[in-house]
Design a protein around this motif. Structure first.
Motif, short mmCIF file in Angstrom:
data_model
loop_
_atom_site.label_atom_id
_atom_site.label_comp_id
_atom_site.label_asym_id
_atom_site.label_seq_id
_atom_site.Cartn_x
_atom_site.Cartn_y
_atom_site.Cartn_z
N PHE A 42 0.83 -1.21 0.00
CA PHE A 42 0.00 0.00 0.00
C PHE A 42 0.87 1.25 0.00
CE2 PHE A 42 -3.48 -2.53 2.41
CZ PHE A 42 -3.88 -3.10 1.21
N GLY A 43 1.95 1.23 0.78
CA GLY A 43 2.82 2.39 0.83
C GLY A 43 3.51 2.65 -0.50
N ILE A 44 3.97 1.59 -1.16
CA ILE A 44 4.63 1.76 -2.45
C ILE A 44 3.65 2.26 -3.50
CG2 ILE A 44 5.74 0.49 -4.35
CD1 ILE A 44 7.00 -1.32 -2.13
N ILE A 45 2.44 1.76 -3.48
CA ILE A 45 1.42 2.25 -4.41
C ILE A 45 1.20 3.75 -4.21
CG2 ILE A 45 -1.07 2.18 -4.93
CD1 ILE A 45 -0.94 -0.85 -4.46
N ARG A 46 1.09 4.16 -2.96
CA ARG A 46 0.87 5.58 -2.69
C ARG A 46 2.05 6.44 -3.14
NH1 ARG A 46 -0.91 8.28 3.14
NH2 ARG A 46 -1.60 10.27 2.28
N ASP A 47 3.27 5.88 -3.01
CA ASP A 47 4.46 6.62 -3.40
C ASP A 47 4.60 6.74 -4.92
OD1 ASP A 47 5.20 6.92 -0.77
OD2 ASP A 47 6.72 5.35 -0.80
N GLU A 48 4.27 5.67 -5.65
CA GLU A 48 4.68 5.57 -7.05
C GLU A 48 3.57 5.81 -8.07
OE1 GLU A 48 7.77 5.21 -8.00
OE2 GLU A 48 8.41 5.16 -5.90
N PHE A 49 2.32 5.62 -7.66
CA PHE A 49 1.24 5.67 -8.65
C PHE A 49 0.73 7.09 -8.85
CE2 PHE A 49 -0.58 1.26 -9.43
CZ PHE A 49 0.61 0.62 -9.10
N PRO A 50 0.25 7.40 -10.06
CA PRO A 50 -0.48 8.65 -10.25
C PRO A 50 -1.64 8.69 -9.26
CG PRO A 50 -0.09 7.58 -12.36
CD PRO A 50 0.29 6.59 -11.31
N ARG A 51 -1.91 9.85 -8.69
CA ARG A 51 -2.90 9.95 -7.62
C ARG A 51 -4.26 9.38 -8.02
NH1 ARG A 51 -3.48 12.01 -2.73
NH2 ARG A 51 -5.49 12.83 -2.07
N GLU A 52 -4.66 9.59 -9.27
CA GLU A 52 -5.97 9.10 -9.70
C GLU A 52 -6.02 7.59 -9.83
OE1 GLU A 52 -3.68 10.11 -13.49
OE2 GLU A 52 -3.95 10.94 -11.46
N ARG A 53 -4.85 6.92 -9.79
CA ARG A 53 -4.78 5.46 -9.89
C ARG A 53 -4.62 4.77 -8.53
NH1 ARG A 53 -6.38 4.04 -15.04
NH2 ARG A 53 -5.32 5.34 -16.59
N VAL A 54 -4.39 5.54 -7.49
CA VAL A 54 -4.07 4.95 -6.20
C VAL A 54 -5.23 4.12 -5.64
CG1 VAL A 54 -3.59 5.47 -3.77
CG2 VAL A 54 -2.32 6.64 -5.58
N ALA A 55 -6.43 4.68 -5.64
CA ALA A 55 -7.58 3.97 -5.05
C ALA A 55 -7.83 2.64 -5.73
CB ALA A 55 -8.82 4.85 -5.12
N GLY A 56 -7.79 2.63 -7.06
CA GLY A 56 -8.04 1.38 -7.78
C GLY A 56 -6.96 0.35 -7.53
N ALA A 57 -5.69 0.79 -7.49
CA ALA A 57 -4.60 -0.14 -7.27
C ALA A 57 -4.64 -0.73 -5.86
CB ALA A 57 -3.26 0.56 -7.51
N ILE A 58 -4.91 0.11 -4.87
CA ILE A 58 -5.02 -0.39 -3.49
C ILE A 58 -6.20 -1.35 -3.38
CG2 ILE A 58 -5.63 0.29 -1.13
CD1 ILE A 58 -3.86 2.72 -1.45
N GLY A 59 -7.30 -1.02 -4.06
CA GLY A 59 -8.46 -1.90 -4.03
C GLY A 59 -8.15 -3.27 -4.60
N THR A 60 -7.45 -3.30 -5.73
CA THR A 60 -7.11 -4.59 -6.34
C THR A 60 -6.15 -5.37 -5.46
OG1 THR A 60 -7.37 -3.64 -8.55
CG2 THR A 60 -6.12 -5.68 -8.39
N ALA A 61 -5.12 -4.70 -4.91
CA ALA A 61 -4.16 -5.38 -4.05
C ALA A 61 -4.84 -5.93 -2.79
CB ALA A 61 -3.02 -4.44 -3.67
N ALA A 62 -5.73 -5.13 -2.20
CA ALA A 62 -6.43 -5.57 -0.99
C ALA A 62 -7.34 -6.75 -1.30
CB ALA A 62 -7.25 -4.42 -0.41
N ALA A 63 -8.00 -6.70 -2.46
CA ALA A 63 -8.90 -7.80 -2.84
C ALA A 63 -8.12 -9.09 -3.06
CB ALA A 63 -9.67 -7.43 -4.10
N LEU A 64 -6.86 -8.98 -3.50
CA LEU A 64 -6.05 -10.17 -3.72
C LEU A 64 -5.89 -10.98 -2.43
CD1 LEU A 64 -3.20 -9.05 -6.14
CD2 LEU A 64 -4.98 -10.74 -6.58
N LEU A 65 -5.94 -10.31 -1.29
CA LEU A 65 -5.83 -11.02 -0.02
C LEU A 65 -7.03 -11.95 0.16
CD1 LEU A 65 -3.86 -11.14 2.36
CD2 LEU A 65 -5.34 -9.54 3.55
N ALA A 66 -8.23 -11.43 -0.15
CA ALA A 66 -9.43 -12.27 -0.07
C ALA A 66 -9.43 -13.32 -1.18
CB ALA A 66 -10.68 -11.40 -0.16
N VAL A 67 -9.00 -12.92 -2.37
CA VAL A 67 -8.97 -13.85 -3.50
C VAL A 67 -8.00 -15.00 -3.22
CG1 VAL A 67 -8.31 -14.10 -5.92
CG2 VAL A 67 -9.66 -12.14 -5.20
N GLY A 68 -6.81 -14.64 -2.71
CA GLY A 68 -5.83 -15.67 -2.41
C GLY A 68 -6.35 -16.66 -1.39
#
Length: 488
Positions: free
Chosen positions: A122-148
């Motif tokens: 989550f921290g790396i996403i916030r550091d590196e992603f364009p601001r408008e992409r942060v929410a979607g990227a964090i959402g996908t990464a967080a969902a991977l925990l449930a998916v996994g």
């Protein structure tokens, strides 16, 4: 200093590496659960001992998740991501070649260090992603925990049947080894760091109260809730927790900034995580058992481990779809609304199981609703916490949220185990009313999570950092949030 923009790795490459790491960690959380009897027989141990394969991982991950996240905030998230992935790789190798239960338990402790993968991601996403992409990227990464978690339940049976239980560790080992190498080469150095030293005393206190609490909760059912060991551990946790809070509050360089933890958005999201985790992780643990209960009991379906995993596949797919869409939905409706919706859908799904579980299609339909709920809630919760804290505290804030959700899961699983097994048939199988009452308890946890989520303060737009309108998940007075000052 931030590296020149043109020299930094494309954020999409970074995201691919992060997803492999998160996916591997989440697989290791769930794949072992369905095959504990197989491991018990293969390593010539008993049921009480083999459960430590799960308990050791739970304790280790709970301790290291916030600590690794905080260290990443200070020394660099990329460096600690490599360390966390390397720990997963080494722990998986140890587990794959283990010939005794002691070595396997030790391997699971090493794997637990990899719990820091999620807050670092989550921290790396916030550091590196364009601001408008942060929410979607964090959402996908967080969902991977449930998916996994869902994928682990699906593939555990086929992998063991086709190969052996050792491959439940060889597969994640290969994934994490590749991810660690890729992270070392392609994930950029952190542009944001927190100055100062690591507070070792705070880390030890945090570890002490977490271990005392989780050990008591996870072993209470087998040791006896009134036993001296369990009561003593609860007393120790009750003393150590406030001691840690006081020490952190007075420290000039705290491991976890208590001012940050008091931000209304943070503490209400954490309370929601506690309640939500209590329902979600318990459902992951007990729904496969319900499906595998022999039909002779009068309520089960008698399916195999592999078949129960396949029946829960729609839940996994739903989690992934919801997680991918969560960013867009949050941009339009706000992360708070998505979290309330996710918790409400969880309550609906568990209520459905409470009143209707006589047919397989009823269970599959309810579990699919739960999959949608988990994907939405994981993504929304993570976005709310990440957006509410200064960029230099993203790792530790995300780590504590993940940790609190894990504590909730341990509490929920312990409560559910006590409820379900309160009355057994002569064959040792729980009576149907045990599961009915258990599902009702989970409904209560989810409903409470929805109520708390509804009171999470909304941070309204005051500045426009990117072109176009912003939402509660993407806006806020940066100075106010960074100073830890709260507002409703």
């Amino acid at each position: 200093m931030t590296a020149p923009l043109e020299r930094r790795t494309d954020y999409r490459v970074t995201f691919a590496v992060l997803c492999v790491g998160v996916g591997s960690f989440s697989l290791l959380q769930s794949m072992v659960n369905p095959v504990l009897p197989t491991i018990e027989a293969a390593l010539d141990t008993d049921q009480a001992t083999v459960t430590w394969v799960l308990t050791a991982y739970l304790l280790s991950a709970s301790v290291f998740t916030p600590i690794v996240g905080r260290v990443g905030d200070k020394v660099g998230k990329e460096r600690m991501l490599v360390v966390a992935l390397a720990a997963l790789t080494v722990g998986s190798l140890m587990a794959a070649v283990a010939t005794s239960i002691g070595v396997l338990i030790a391997a699971r402790v090493v794997q637990g260090v990899g719990g820091g993968v999620l807050p670092l991601t989550f921290g790396i996403i916030r550091d590196e992603f364009p601001r408008e992409r942060v929410a979607g990227a964090i959402g996908t990464a967080a969902a991977l925990l449930a998916v996994g978690g869902g994928v682990g339940l699906v593939i555990a049976g086929p992998v063991v049947n086709a190969l052996s239980y050792h491959w439940l560790f060889w597969i994640p080992m290969a994934m994490t080894a590749v991810a660690a190498l890729a992270a070392a080469f392609w994930v950029p150095e952190s542009p944001e760091r927190t100055p100062g030293r690591i507070n070792v005393g705070s880390a030890l206190l945090l570890s002490a109260w977490l271990v005392a609490l989780l050990l008591a909760v996870s072993q209470g059912h087998s040791w006896g809730w009134s036993s001296a060991r369990v009561v003593g551990l609860f007393v120790a946790a009750a003393v150590l927790l406030p001691t840690w809070v006081i020490a952190e509050s007075r420290s000039d360089e705290p491991l976890v900034d208590m001012r940050m933890m008091r931000i209304p958005t943070v503490w209400t999201a954490n309370l929601t995580a506690l309640l939500f985790g209590a329902g979600m992780y318990a459902m992951f643990a007990f729904l496969p058992q319900f499906l595998q209960t022999p039909e002779s009991s009068g309520y089960g379906f008698g399916v195999s481990v592999t078949e129960s995993g396949l029946l829960l596949l729609p839940q996994t797919v739903a989690s992934f779809v919801a997680g991918v869409l969560a960013g867009r939905l949050a941009h339009r409706f706000g992360s708070k609304r998505m979290l309330v919706l996710g918790a409400a859908l969880t309550a609906l799904g568990t209520l459905s199981l409470t009143v209707a579980h006589d047919e397989i299609w009823q269970v599959v339909a309810a579990s699919t609703v739960l999959g949608l709920a988990f994907g939405l809630a994981f993504a929304a919760m993570s976005n709310l916490v990440v957006d509410a804290v200064p960029q230099t505290q993203t790792g530790v804030a995300s780590g504590m949220n993940t940790n609190i959700r894990t504590v909730g899961g341990a509490i929920g699983s312990a409560v559910l185990a006590s409820v379900i097994t309160a009355q057994l048939e002569p064959t040792g199988v729980p009576v149907e009313s045990g599961y009915t009452h258990g599902f009702a308890v989970l409904t209560g946890f989810a409903a409470a999570a929805a109520v708390v989520a509804a009171f999470i303060p909304v941070v309204r737009a005051t500045t426009h950092l990117v072109a176009g309108p912003q939402t509660e998940a993407e806006t806020g007075d940066e100075a106010e949030v960074a100073s830890g000052v709260s507002r409703a």
